[in-house]
Design a protein around this motif. Sequence first.
Motif, PDB file in Angstrom:
ATOM      1  N   ALA A 104      13.344  -8.072   0.568  1.00  6.22           N
ATOM      2  CA  ALA A 104      12.633  -7.360   0.457  1.00  6.22           C
ATOM      3  C   ALA A 104      12.908  -6.450  -0.524  1.00  6.22           C
ATOM      4  O   ALA A 104      11.404  -5.693  -0.615  1.00  6.22           O
ATOM      5  CB  ALA A 104      13.427  -6.263   1.629  1.00  6.22           C
ATOM      6  N   ALA A 105      13.275  -6.824  -1.439  1.00  6.52           N
ATOM      7  CA  ALA A 105      12.752  -6.389  -3.162  1.00  6.52           C
ATOM      8  C   ALA A 105      11.447  -6.682  -3.603  1.00  6.52           C
ATOM      9  O   ALA A 105      10.979  -6.812  -4.265  1.00  6.52           O
ATOM     10  CB  ALA A 105      13.912  -6.520  -3.590  1.00  6.52           C
ATOM     11  N   LEU A 106      12.332  -8.253  -3.270  1.00  4.29           N
ATOM     12  CA  LEU A 106      10.294  -8.734  -4.339  1.00  4.29           C
ATOM     13  C   LEU A 106       9.116  -8.794  -3.100  1.00  4.29           C
ATOM     14  O   LEU A 106       7.851  -8.435  -4.486  1.00  4.29           O
ATOM     15  CB  LEU A 106      10.676 -10.243  -3.854  1.00  4.29           C
ATOM     16  CG  LEU A 106      12.367 -10.958  -4.170  1.00  4.29           C
ATOM     17  CD1 LEU A 106      11.838 -12.331  -4.619  1.00  4.29           C
ATOM     18  CD2 LEU A 106      11.502 -10.966  -5.972  1.00  4.29           C
ATOM     19  N   LEU A 107       9.461  -8.459  -1.916  1.00  2.00           N
ATOM     20  CA  LEU A 107       8.323  -7.362  -0.959  1.00  2.00           C
ATOM     21  C   LEU A 107       8.189  -6.740  -1.793  1.00  2.00           C
ATOM     22  O   LEU A 107       6.300  -5.642  -1.774  1.00  2.00           O
ATOM     23  CB  LEU A 107       8.495  -8.191   0.202  1.00  2.00           C
ATOM     24  CG  LEU A 107       9.000  -9.229   1.430  1.00  2.00           C
ATOM     25  CD1 LEU A 107       9.166  -9.336   2.930  1.00  2.00           C
ATOM     26  CD2 LEU A 107       6.846  -9.721   0.947  1.00  2.00           C
ATOM     27  N   ASP A 108       8.516  -6.049  -2.461  1.00  2.00           N
ATOM     28  CA  ASP A 108       8.726  -4.444  -2.740  1.00  2.00           C
ATOM     29  C   ASP A 108       7.525  -4.700  -3.772  1.00  2.00           C
ATOM     30  O   ASP A 108       6.350  -4.521  -4.477  1.00  2.00           O
ATOM     31  CB  ASP A 108       9.841  -3.728  -3.793  1.00  2.00           C
ATOM     32  CG  ASP A 108      10.337  -2.763  -2.109  1.00  2.00           C
ATOM     33  OD1 ASP A 108       9.876  -2.828  -0.904  1.00  2.00           O
ATOM     34  OD2 ASP A 108      11.738  -2.719  -2.568  1.00  2.00           O
ATOM     35  N   TYR A 109       7.801  -5.782  -4.675  1.00  2.00           N
ATOM     36  CA  TYR A 109       6.668  -6.011  -5.881  1.00  2.00           C
ATOM     37  C   TYR A 109       4.842  -6.906  -5.377  1.00  2.00           C
ATOM     38  O   TYR A 109       3.712  -6.538  -5.872  1.00  2.00           O
ATOM     39  CB  TYR A 109       7.355  -6.794  -6.749  1.00  2.00           C
ATOM     40  CG  TYR A 109       8.617  -6.108  -7.742  1.00  2.00           C
ATOM     41  CD1 TYR A 109       7.657  -5.601  -8.398  1.00  2.00           C
ATOM     42  CD2 TYR A 109       9.803  -5.814  -7.113  1.00  2.00           C
ATOM     43  CE1 TYR A 109       8.448  -4.140  -9.251  1.00  2.00           C
ATOM     44  CE2 TYR A 109      10.616  -5.539  -8.087  1.00  2.00           C
ATOM     45  CZ  TYR A 109      10.418  -4.835  -9.132  1.00  2.00           C
ATOM     46  OH  TYR A 109      11.276  -3.961 -10.145  1.00  2.00           O
TER      47      TYR A 109
END
Length: 401
Positions: free
Chosen positions: A314-319
């Motif tokens: 999910a954090a990678l998808l924020d980027y």
Amino acid sequence: MPVEFLGIAGTNPASEVTPRRGDILDLEYTRRLARAHEDNGWDRILFAYHSGSPDPAQVAAYVAGHTDRINLVIAHRPNVSAPTFFAKTIATLDHLSRGRAEVHFITGGSTADQAAEGDHLDKDTRYDRTREYIRIVKQAWTSPDAFDHPGTHYDIRGYRPDIRPVQHPRPRVSFGGSSEAAYRVGAAEADVYALWGEPLAGTRQQIASIDAAAAAAGRPRPRLQIAFRPIIAPTEELAWAKAERILGRISSGVTGRPPHHHIGEPENAGSRRLLAATADADRHDRALWTAPTRLTGGQGNSTALVGTPETVAAALLDYYDLGITLLSARGYDIYDDAIDVGRYVIPIVRQEVAARDAAAARAAHPGPAPAPGTVAAPGAEAATAAGTERSPRAGVLAGAS
């Protein structure tokens, strides 16, 4: 938008938390690590550069013979060879790898490491040389005829390329940096602009700077890449306990190097930006952890994403939502983490990106509305509900957002 994952090639198991044992060039480990990436869903691996390390292009040629699919990204500093020589080196590698070669150009963030190879230009001049170098390499890859290049740093006369890359029009070029000079060069010449992992707010600032530099150069913005150190475990508590153990291993100096937190102010803008992010807190946004950055003096790719595979995805998808479609992830226990991230994080990100792309396609091209009075077939509602039900892992990811 397509998403790609970049891992790290390595010639021995050493990292910030693991001391090197044996030779710096362990061919069996080199092969196994490359295969671990290829067999677990990664798209590309980076062959890093340092003045005293094994030559990345030759190591990549070895790896090409032991892999079938993964792209080979060669880090290269312009001070070490003529641009025409490097162009044919990569063209040759592209043939050996059947079209899998890429290049990551490094201007050089350490005056000391540049001087170790006889390069004493100041940083702004190095950036100017890098831009000229990249242009010559591109021309050597694509020119059908002999050409001259009467430039500031290179005076090429009558170079005739006899070997050209397999890829058309040429291999992909990436570039990184966080200074104004870097933005100008990378936005004008690179296909991919690489960033170190900052908090989301700082990353937005960098993207705006790259956008402005690309507009000034009269071209679209390059694709964006960002790098993190993933730390994953089955639960949040276990992941943060693992992170603290990793920090202790870095702090204990198990690699035998002097503690990095005693070093002075870093020379390069990227490291200074990373250190600035540690000033107020160690935890940022959804999962970003900057304690290793503070401890290592902001040296290189040092910010971590900590949590379960769902949280890190999910954090990678924020980027990704910022427009970054190339995600670089290198763990601390390099071989094991390459397997774990490939198995447990990459599939989640790919699944979510595919779902978003499908939703965007439906929104852009909606189907015809049902005719008045149309009645759904028996069981259609239940089938639709079943078809849209998320897996437990995808549900956790949605809940984390």
